[in-house]
Design a protein around this motif. Sequence first.
Motif, PDB file in Angstrom:
ATOM      1  N   GLU A   1       0.807  -1.219   0.000  1.00 42.97           N
ATOM      2  CA  GLU A   1       0.000   0.000   0.000  1.00 42.97           C
ATOM      3  C   GLU A   1       0.839   1.268   0.000  1.00 42.97           C
ATOM      4  O   GLU A   1       0.327   2.355  -0.294  1.00 42.97           O
ATOM      5  CB  GLU A   1      -0.928   0.000   1.221  1.00 42.97           C
ATOM      6  N   GLU A   2       2.120   1.157   0.306  1.00 43.26           N
ATOM      7  CA  GLU A   2       2.998   2.325   0.295  1.00 43.26           C
ATOM      8  C   GLU A   2       3.396   2.735  -1.116  1.00 43.26           C
ATOM      9  O   GLU A   2       3.856   3.859  -1.334  1.00 43.26           O
ATOM     10  CB  GLU A   2       4.271   2.038   1.108  1.00 43.26           C
TER      11      GLU A   2
ATOM     12  N   ARG B   1       3.360   4.079  -4.826  1.00 51.01           N
ATOM     13  CA  ARG B   1       2.647   5.073  -5.615  1.00 51.01           C
ATOM     14  C   ARG B   1       3.260   5.135  -7.011  1.00 51.01           C
ATOM     15  O   ARG B   1       4.483   5.058  -7.146  1.00 51.01           O
ATOM     16  CB  ARG B   1       2.734   6.460  -4.969  1.00 51.01           C
ATOM     17  N   PRO B   2       2.447   5.267  -8.072  1.00 53.19           N
ATOM     18  CA  PRO B   2       3.007   5.421  -9.426  1.00 53.19           C
ATOM     19  C   PRO B   2       3.968   6.611  -9.475  1.00 53.19           C
ATOM     20  O   PRO B   2       3.701   7.672  -8.904  1.00 53.19           O
ATOM     21  CB  PRO B   2       1.763   5.678 -10.280  1.00 53.19           C
TER      22      PRO B   2
ATOM     23  N   MET C   1       6.873   6.591  -8.058  1.00 53.87           N
ATOM     24  CA  MET C   1       7.691   6.623  -6.840  1.00 53.87           C
ATOM     25  C   MET C   1       9.163   6.381  -7.172  1.00 53.87           C
ATOM     26  O   MET C   1       9.500   5.555  -8.018  1.00 53.87           O
ATOM     27  CB  MET C   1       7.198   5.556  -5.864  1.00 53.87           C
TER      28      MET C   1
END
Length: 427
Positions: A338-339, A341-342, A344
């Motif tokens: 869940e950490e 992100r696109p 990142m």
Amino acid sequence: MTSVVFNKKLEDLLAVAQRDNTASREIHFPQAPTHMEVKSPLMEVVDYIIEDALGRGASDIHVEPGETMGRLRYRIDGILETMIPPIPMELYGNIISRLKIMCRLNIAEYRLPQDGRFSYEYFGKKIDVRVSIVPLINGEKAVLRLLNRAERFISIDGLDLTAKNKEQLIELCHRSGGAVIIAGPVNSGKTTTLYGVLDLLNNSQKNIITLEDPVEYQLKGINQLQINTKIKLDFSDALKATLRQDYDVLAVGEVRSSEVADLLVRASLAGHLVLATIHTSSAAKVIYRMLEMGIKPYLLGIAIKGIVAQRLLPRLCPDCCSTYLVEPDSPVARFLGEEFRPGMQLYHRQGCDKCNGKGVKGRIALHEILVIDEKIQECITNRCSLAELEQAINEKGMISIKQDGIAKALAGLVEIEAVMEIDDISI
């Protein structure tokens, strides 16, 4: 990760020692030479190895036998680095004998393990060297742990704790009683954390006593007792005596036996703060380790107030680390969960002059701090399964070692791959 370093000075010293016909005879003198005696080339080799390792910031030296050549490795920033050239086996046995003489061990005994220690002077600093020798197929292996007495220990502000973890640890350590356990595998920085806590608590109104094997740093104002098994002063006997010393805070370097664990629990139930370290990989497993030692669940649930579990990872060199884009379908993205992100970006090592081309400089600690509340206490008392306990911890919202590692990877302090390699971080 393999690292090899060519050492020209070591090559020259080994060559001289091989040519010296008296080296193998001198090394069998029963006493180590005084400062007035001339050192043999082989003695020069051993001294150079110790000083070279200290100069490179090594924590351990490994001297390992082989069929035709011995291997020399230093542990630097948690990583073993191989020194080239290797040690010729015709010199290897004499090097081990020299180390035994420095420790005052039995040089004729090569079938059984032996442990010893000696002090070494290095640029005016006193270095404690702990030596472990074990017999292998091709000969004896020696591991030397290097402890600098003069080195400044790290205060609680320098322990790499997040703001929340630091706040929780300070709150735990200012309680009037109960046990706080610091856990982790070998070389995970447990003693460093213990000393940071002791420094926080140290004042003239408290009688603080530590039991250690060995005393790694001398703390002014704290009563430090060094264990000495040679005179049958072990943790158990020392702890029994210490309990009559009107202490406010008791710290035990390592919980190694059921008897010590039981005494610690009973001491914490008497209204005193007890600190201890233990070899366990996670906060949840500390509880089960102590239950396996025979501590009654209802006593453990009442006695234990908090657990600090930790690991050490190589710290990225801030002068040369660079960023890269995390691909959505990569193992890293799946690990982040869940950490992720696109778009990142994370950091990885490069190498520069300031870090000797390694891309890492020093080490950084990852932590998880479990504060025992009524829910966790109930799990302990009822001896819930490990899965049930981990679920209760997860629901409590503890920052796990995995989560702490991800946060520090995002901040550019560690490589995410190093976090992924840690065992037992499933929470």
